[in-house]
Design a protein around this motif. Structure first.
Motif, PDB file in Angstrom:
ATOM      1  N   THR A   8     -45.782  49.142  85.181  1.00 40.07           N
ATOM      2  CA  THR A   8     -44.707  49.847  85.596  1.00 40.07           C
ATOM      3  C   THR A   8     -44.773  50.668  84.783  1.00 40.07           C
ATOM      4  OG1 THR A   8     -43.792  48.188  83.637  1.00 40.07           O
ATOM      5  CG2 THR A   8     -43.430  47.660  85.870  1.00 40.07           C
ATOM      6  N   ALA A   9     -42.733  51.472  84.757  1.00 37.38           N
ATOM      7  CA  ALA A   9     -43.120  52.758  83.759  1.00 37.38           C
ATOM      8  C   ALA A   9     -42.890  51.868  82.154  1.00 37.38           C
ATOM      9  CB  ALA A   9     -41.437  53.166  84.529  1.00 37.38           C
ATOM     10  N   GLU A  10     -42.446  51.316  82.349  1.00 34.54           N
ATOM     11  CA  GLU A  10     -42.263  50.387  81.148  1.00 34.54           C
ATOM     12  C   GLU A  10     -43.048  50.037  80.185  1.00 34.54           C
ATOM     13  OE1 GLU A  10     -40.693  50.059  83.848  1.00 34.54           O
ATOM     14  OE2 GLU A  10     -38.639  50.312  83.601  1.00 34.54           O
ATOM     15  N   GLU A  11     -44.179  49.585  81.049  1.00 35.47           N
ATOM     16  CA  GLU A  11     -45.395  49.142  80.439  1.00 35.47           C
ATOM     17  C   GLU A  11     -46.568  50.822  80.025  1.00 35.47           C
ATOM     18  OE1 GLU A  11     -46.680  45.099  83.015  1.00 35.47           O
ATOM     19  OE2 GLU A  11     -46.698  46.414  84.082  1.00 35.47           O
ATOM     20  N   ALA A  25     -39.267  58.345  75.787  1.00 36.26           N
ATOM     21  CA  ALA A  25     -38.948  57.105  75.482  1.00 36.26           C
ATOM     22  C   ALA A  25     -40.048  56.532  74.745  1.00 36.26           C
ATOM     23  CB  ALA A  25     -39.984  56.590  77.036  1.00 36.26           C
ATOM     24  N   VAL A  26     -41.290  56.965  74.085  1.00 36.65           N
ATOM     25  CA  VAL A  26     -42.172  56.430  73.150  1.00 36.65           C
ATOM     26  C   VAL A  26     -41.365  56.281  71.757  1.00 36.65           C
ATOM     27  CG1 VAL A  26     -44.234  56.849  71.657  1.00 36.65           C
ATOM     28  CG2 VAL A  26     -44.373  57.053  73.616  1.00 36.65           C
ATOM     29  N   ARG A  27     -40.378  57.948  71.791  1.00 34.91           N
ATOM     30  CA  ARG A  27     -39.721  57.914  70.666  1.00 34.91           C
ATOM     31  C   ARG A  27     -38.229  56.679  70.425  1.00 34.91           C
ATOM     32  NH1 ARG A  27     -41.967  63.099  71.034  1.00 34.91           N
ATOM     33  NH2 ARG A  27     -40.112  63.656  72.274  1.00 34.91           N
ATOM     34  N   ALA A  28     -38.045  56.731  72.161  1.00 38.04           N
ATOM     35  CA  ALA A  28     -36.835  55.675  71.733  1.00 38.04           C
ATOM     36  C   ALA A  28     -37.373  54.047  71.540  1.00 38.04           C
ATOM     37  CB  ALA A  28     -36.334  55.466  73.180  1.00 38.04           C
ATOM     38  N   GLN A  29     -38.397  54.168  71.456  1.00 41.85           N
ATOM     39  CA  GLN A  29     -38.867  52.741  70.965  1.00 41.85           C
ATOM     40  C   GLN A  29     -38.840  53.078  69.498  1.00 41.85           C
ATOM     41  OE1 GLN A  29     -42.153  50.992  72.282  1.00 41.85           O
ATOM     42  NE2 GLN A  29     -41.261  51.045  75.092  1.00 41.85           N
TER      43      GLN A  29
END
Length: 220
Positions: A35-38, A174-178
């Motif tokens: 998935t995109a999240e993975e 998306a990585v920075r959002a984590q």
């Protein structure tokens, strides 16, 4: 995906393939089934590992082994360290002076015997002086043995685009959002290597910080 899943993919990619191009393709294929999240998780773990190895002492190791210094080159060197797998990476990430314990680094030292030592010079790179060892190559060694692996950091790009329809800039967001922010490219206002900046040309300091590497290069 947790850290165990990340390292399992990294290490399986080495077991399942026999060259770097095939390894990148294998990882892209595996990630395309996630998935995109993975995929974002994988990229975040890769970034966190790279950040662990982004230190002044590791930069000194990179400079000494390769004989040159650059921001991009250091990043590709760290990619290569990650590609060696968890055990090898953990061995050197927090103690760069253990680099010569790695069989892959020992292989580089063997290959260096096919070089002729010419001279050692000092040069200034930014705010610090670096020791440069110049070699003349007598024969070309296999590129698979080079201590750099630029494309290893890009394996999430196409899978993420296929999963989301978005460009790779969105993956970084998306990585920075984590809460994960890359230290590369380093030596920028937002990304400094860990540890205390030091003069690589100071042999006493080199011996103190990297005694095993110093011994190998005849500084002690």
């Amino acid at each position: 995906m947790d850290i165990e899943g990340f390292w399992e993919l990294v290490e399986r990619s080495a077991r399942e393939t026999d060259n770097r191009r095939a390894r990148v393709a294998w990882l892209e294929d595996q990630l395309s089934g996630l998935t995109a999240e993975e995929i974002v998780d994988y990229d975040a773990w890769f970034t966190l590992c790279a950040n662990r190895a982004c230190s002044w002492d590791m930069y000194a190791v990179f400079w000494t082994i390769t004989g040159f210094g650059s921001s991009d080159g250091f990043e590709y060197f760290v990619n290569w360290l990650i590609s060696l797998g968890r055990e090898a990476f953990e061995k050197v990430a927090d103690c760069p002076d253990r680099i010569l314990e790695l069989p892959e680094a020992q292989r580089i030292m063997e290959l260096m015997k096919n070089f002729s030592h010419r001279r050692t010079t000092w040069s200034r790179d930014g705010k610090f002086r670096l020791k440069r060892v110049t070699y003349t190559r007598r024969e070309v060694w296999p590129r698979e043995d080079d201590p750099e692996f630029e494309s290893f950091a890009y394996v999430t790009f196409e899978p993420y685009k296929r999963a989301t329809g978005l460009e790779t800039d969105s993956l970084g967001e998306a990585v920075r959002a984590q809460g994960v922010h890359s230290k590369f490219p380093f030596l920028t206002p937002l990304a400094e290597p860990d540890g205390e900046e030091w003069n690589f040309g100071d042999e006493a300091e080199f011996v103190r910080r990297l005694p095993r590497l110093a011994r190998h290069y005849g500084l002690t």
